[in-house]
Scaffold this active site. Structure first.
Site: not given
Ligand code: SAH
Length: 354
Positions: A97, A110, A117, A121, A124, A167-168, A199, A223, A298, A341
């Site tokens: 996506e 984006c 990934c 986390c 996510c 993805g990272e 990011s 973070l 979210n 996000c």
């Molecule tokens: N792997 C990278 C790139 C993904 S960025 C990273 O971790 O930064 C995706 C962003 O959305 C990150 O800041 C992640 O922490 C945030 N994110 C993931 N799940 C989320 C959620 N349920 N609600 C809000 N932000 C979220």
């Protein structure tokens, strides 16, 4: 043995000129190809009208242009029309996506860097099915191209790229760096490095390597917690890379580029949203070239985390600001189409996410 066609999308003008010459054509075909692919968004050789028919036929026989092989399986637009999400099937059948957002200051894409990934986390959706594979630079570039093509119809253009999709990116390092170089080239999409944000969940050696690339892109760090104990519960990657190590890599990056690092902090009700946690975060970031982007979590199906009340979100931000830390609350976009996000997924499950 099956003959593999030469992929042209993502090549520079010089590389394209070289290929044209090798095929017995004049070198200027290279510039023509670049113009059609990157400026006119035409990915079908037979529609490249200033290329002689026989040369176009030879290109079609021996070469491909990636975006032509991608299929947009579905496209959703948010109610406010500002956010679009594309579900794209890649040439090998995997899908990703990608999201486009109209901001007041311009249009942002984006981009995803991997199919799925591996980071795990807990909040996510991208990680629900693990990492299937890395995307190539051309596949990342294609995400930009798809939006650029749409925008060009009304005279618009992609102004910013945030590598914040699934993805990272620092675990797909070489292709991500290649992508950033490509998108910057004037004959491709001519995007300033300052308009690119990467990011990461905090891959320390990746941040160090990125600094050595010497390209002034913006760095954002996910973070989400000010202590290792709490962060580890939310982000398994913290077992490998500790907060202090991430911060010192980020500090060095900020110093080298002169650019403030953004710390993304999603707020989850009852988990990391207490005023006391905000104080710890302020202490951690105090004196650093840093800004905090607060993101109320979210909803992700199958996860069940809750977003704090908007007063608690505002209070969290105030604690930071009172202590001199710049903090903004991220404007939420596209959550009605699950494009916000953490809501991007790799696989298309009919009736589920799209
Ligand atoms: N792997 C990278 C790139 C993904 S960025 C990273 O971790 O930064 C995706 C962003 O959305 C990150 O800041 C992640 O922490 C945030 N994110 C993931 N799940 C989320 C959620 N349920 N609600 C809000 N932000 C979220």
């Amino acid at each position: 043995m099956a003959f593999k066609k030469q992929e042209l999308f993502g090549l520079s003008v010089d590389e394209l000129r070289h290929i044209a010459q090798e095929m017995g054509m004049p070198a200027f075909r290279g510039r023509q190809l670049a113009d059609w692919m990157y400026k006119q968004h035409v990915w079908d050789f037979s529609a490249m009208t200033d290329i002689a028919k026989k040369d176009a036929a030879l290109f079609a026989e021996k070469c491909t242009v990636l975006p032509k092989d991608l299929t947009v399986l579905a496209e959703k637009t948010s109610r406010d029309k500002l956010t679009s999400k594309l579900l794209v099937r890649l040439a090998d059948g995997n899908s990703i996506e990608t999201v486009g957002m109209q901001h007041g200051y311009g249009y942002s894409v984006c981009a995803s860097s991997q199919v799925g990934c591996a980071m795990g986390c807990v909040f996510c959706a991208s990680t629900l099915e693990g990492c299937v594979r890395n995307l190539t630079a051309a596949e990342m570039l294609s995400q930009v191209a798809l939006f650029q093509k749409k925008l060009a119809q009304t005279g618009g253009r992609v102004g910013n790229i945030i590598i914040m999709g699934s993805g990272e990116p620092l675990l797909n390092y070489a292709e991500t760096v290649k992508f950033m170089h490509l998108v910057h080239q004037p004959e491709l999409y001519n995007l300033g490095y300052r308009n690119i944000t990467l990011s990461t969940c905090g891959i320390v050696d990746g941040i160090e390597n990125l600094q050595r690339e010497d390209i002034p892109i913006n760095l954002a760090i996910s973070l989400h917690a000010p202590t290792d104990a709490l962060r580890e519960q939310l982000m398994p990657v913290n077992k490998k890379y500790k907060i202090q190590d991430i911060m010192s890599a980020a500090d060095n990056y900020a110093k080298a580029t002169g650019r403030r690092v953004t710390y993304e902090y999603i707020l989850i009700k009852g988990v990391n949203d207490a005023p006391d946690t905000a104080k710890k975060l302020a202490k951690l970031l105090s004196g650093r070239l840093a800004a905090v982007n607060i993101i109320p979590v979210n909803p992700v199906k199958a996860k069940g985390w809750q977003r704090p009340d908007s007063r608690d979100v505002a209070d969290f931000g105030m604690v930071l600001q009172d202590r001199g830390i710049t903090a903004t609350i991220r404007k939420e976009m596209g959550s009605d189409i699950r494009a916000a996000c953490g809501q991007l997924k790799a696989a298309h499950t009919p009736g589920d996410i799209f």
